[in-house]
Motif scaffolding. Structure first.
Motif, PDB file in Angstrom:
ATOM      1  N   VAL A  63      -4.894  10.202   4.414  1.00 45.43           N
ATOM      2  CA  VAL A  63      -3.414  10.429   4.481  1.00 45.43           C
ATOM      3  C   VAL A  63      -3.027  10.099   3.251  1.00 45.43           C
ATOM      4  O   VAL A  63      -3.279   9.029   2.620  1.00 45.43           O
ATOM      5  N   GLY A  64      -2.006  10.765   2.555  1.00 42.78           N
ATOM      6  CA  GLY A  64      -1.490  10.585   0.930  1.00 42.78           C
ATOM      7  C   GLY A  64      -0.650   9.386   1.209  1.00 42.78           C
ATOM      8  O   GLY A  64      -0.006   9.137   2.075  1.00 42.78           O
ATOM      9  N   TRP A  65      -0.248   8.962   0.070  1.00 42.62           N
ATOM     10  CA  TRP A  65       0.740   7.721  -0.097  1.00 42.62           C
ATOM     11  C   TRP A  65       2.121   7.919   0.478  1.00 42.62           C
ATOM     12  O   TRP A  65       2.469   7.086   0.905  1.00 42.62           O
ATOM     13  N   SER A  66       2.405   9.418   0.447  1.00 45.48           N
ATOM     14  CA  SER A  66       3.789   9.716   0.885  1.00 45.48           C
ATOM     15  C   SER A  66       3.679  10.035   2.460  1.00 45.48           C
ATOM     16  O   SER A  66       4.846  10.033   3.199  1.00 45.48           O
ATOM     17  N   GLY A  67       2.540  10.313   3.146  1.00 42.97           N
ATOM     18  CA  GLY A  67       2.443  10.607   4.389  1.00 42.97           C
ATOM     19  C   GLY A  67       2.403  12.114   4.461  1.00 42.97           C
ATOM     20  O   GLY A  67       2.327  12.533   5.817  1.00 42.97           O
ATOM     21  N   ASP A  68       2.640  12.938   3.622  1.00 42.43           N
ATOM     22  CA  ASP A  68       2.650  14.476   3.857  1.00 42.43           C
ATOM     23  C   ASP A  68       1.342  14.886   3.736  1.00 42.43           C
ATOM     24  O   ASP A  68       1.162  16.120   4.430  1.00 42.43           O
TER      25      ASP A  68
ATOM     26  N   GLY B 207      -8.112   2.460  -4.432  1.00 44.18           N
ATOM     27  CA  GLY B 207      -7.997   1.643  -5.432  1.00 44.18           C
ATOM     28  C   GLY B 207      -6.870   1.871  -6.711  1.00 44.18           C
ATOM     29  O   GLY B 207      -5.979   1.090  -7.021  1.00 44.18           O
ATOM     30  N   ALA B 208      -6.725   3.202  -6.613  1.00 40.26           N
ATOM     31  CA  ALA B 208      -5.525   3.781  -7.658  1.00 40.26           C
ATOM     32  C   ALA B 208      -4.097   4.263  -6.835  1.00 40.26           C
ATOM     33  O   ALA B 208      -4.343   4.436  -5.440  1.00 40.26           O
ATOM     34  N   ASP B 209      -3.244   4.178  -7.583  1.00 43.03           N
ATOM     35  CA  ASP B 209      -1.917   4.598  -6.603  1.00 43.03           C
ATOM     36  C   ASP B 209      -1.860   5.968  -6.894  1.00 43.03           C
ATOM     37  O   ASP B 209      -2.527   6.656  -7.848  1.00 43.03           O
ATOM     38  N   TYR B 210      -1.079   6.716  -6.258  1.00 37.23           N
ATOM     39  CA  TYR B 210      -0.760   8.071  -6.199  1.00 37.23           C
ATOM     40  C   TYR B 210      -1.992   8.956  -6.048  1.00 37.23           C
ATOM     41  O   TYR B 210      -3.062   8.494  -5.450  1.00 37.23           O
ATOM     42  N   GLY B 211      -1.693  10.252  -6.548  1.00 36.92           N
ATOM     43  CA  GLY B 211      -2.844  11.055  -6.478  1.00 36.92           C
ATOM     44  C   GLY B 211      -3.340  11.782  -5.096  1.00 36.92           C
ATOM     45  O   GLY B 211      -2.830  11.431  -4.086  1.00 36.92           O
TER      46      GLY B 211
ATOM     47  N   VAL C 209       0.983  -1.393  -0.041  1.00 38.34           N
ATOM     48  CA  VAL C 209       0.017  -0.060   0.041  1.00 38.34           C
ATOM     49  C   VAL C 209       0.832   1.283  -0.133  1.00 38.34           C
ATOM     50  O   VAL C 209       0.445   2.421   0.209  1.00 38.34           O
ATOM     51  N   SER C 210       2.232   1.115  -0.264  1.00 43.79           N
ATOM     52  CA  SER C 210       2.708   2.230  -0.200  1.00 43.79           C
ATOM     53  C   SER C 210       2.795   3.223  -1.052  1.00 43.79           C
ATOM     54  O   SER C 210       3.286   4.523  -0.924  1.00 43.79           O
TER      55      SER C 210
END
Length: 125
Positions: free
Chosen positions: A50-55, A99-103, A28-29
């Motif tokens: 929370v976004g994928w990067s944590g920011d 479901g999707a990555d990033y964004g 899920v990174s």
């Protein structure tokens, strides 16, 4: 992706809880993660994301002063720290992965394809 939520329980009003959501299976990174809650007979409502990067983080406006969402990518775990709990916070809390990555992280239920089983939070007066 499998999500396992934990940390719910019975707490007095004014108390705190930290919910955890552990992900397994696919990574899920690259995915935004979120918490929703649902009271019986009502629609599931957004709590925090929370976004994928944590920011990047988003909170339900009425709750933002009492919540902190975070993620530990090394542990594939997302946390929701809830402080100054109120009786109205009683609900089943669900974690979700996009479901999707990033964004950017979304407040919409429809943006999340993977859901945990829910953990019950009960706040007593």
């Amino acid at each position: 992706v499998q999500l396992q939520a934990s940390g719910g329980g019975l707490v007095q009003a004014g108390g705190s809880l930290r919910l955890s959501c552990a992900a397994s299976g696919r990574t899920v990174s690259k995915k935004n993660m979120a918490w929703f809650r649902q009271v019986s007979g009502k629609e599931r409502e957004f709590v925090a994301a929370v976004g994928w990067s944590g920011d990047r983080k988003k909170y339900e406006d009425s709750l933002k002063d009492r919540l902190t969402i975070s993620r530990d990518s090394a542990k594939s775990t997302v946390y929701l720290q809830m402080d100054s709990l109120e009786v109205e916070d009683t609900a089943v809390y669900y974690c979700a992965a996009a479901g999707a990555d990033y964004g950017p992280p979304s407040r919409s239920v429809s943006a999340y394809d993977y859901w945990g089983q829910g953990t019950l939070v009960t706040v007593s007066s």
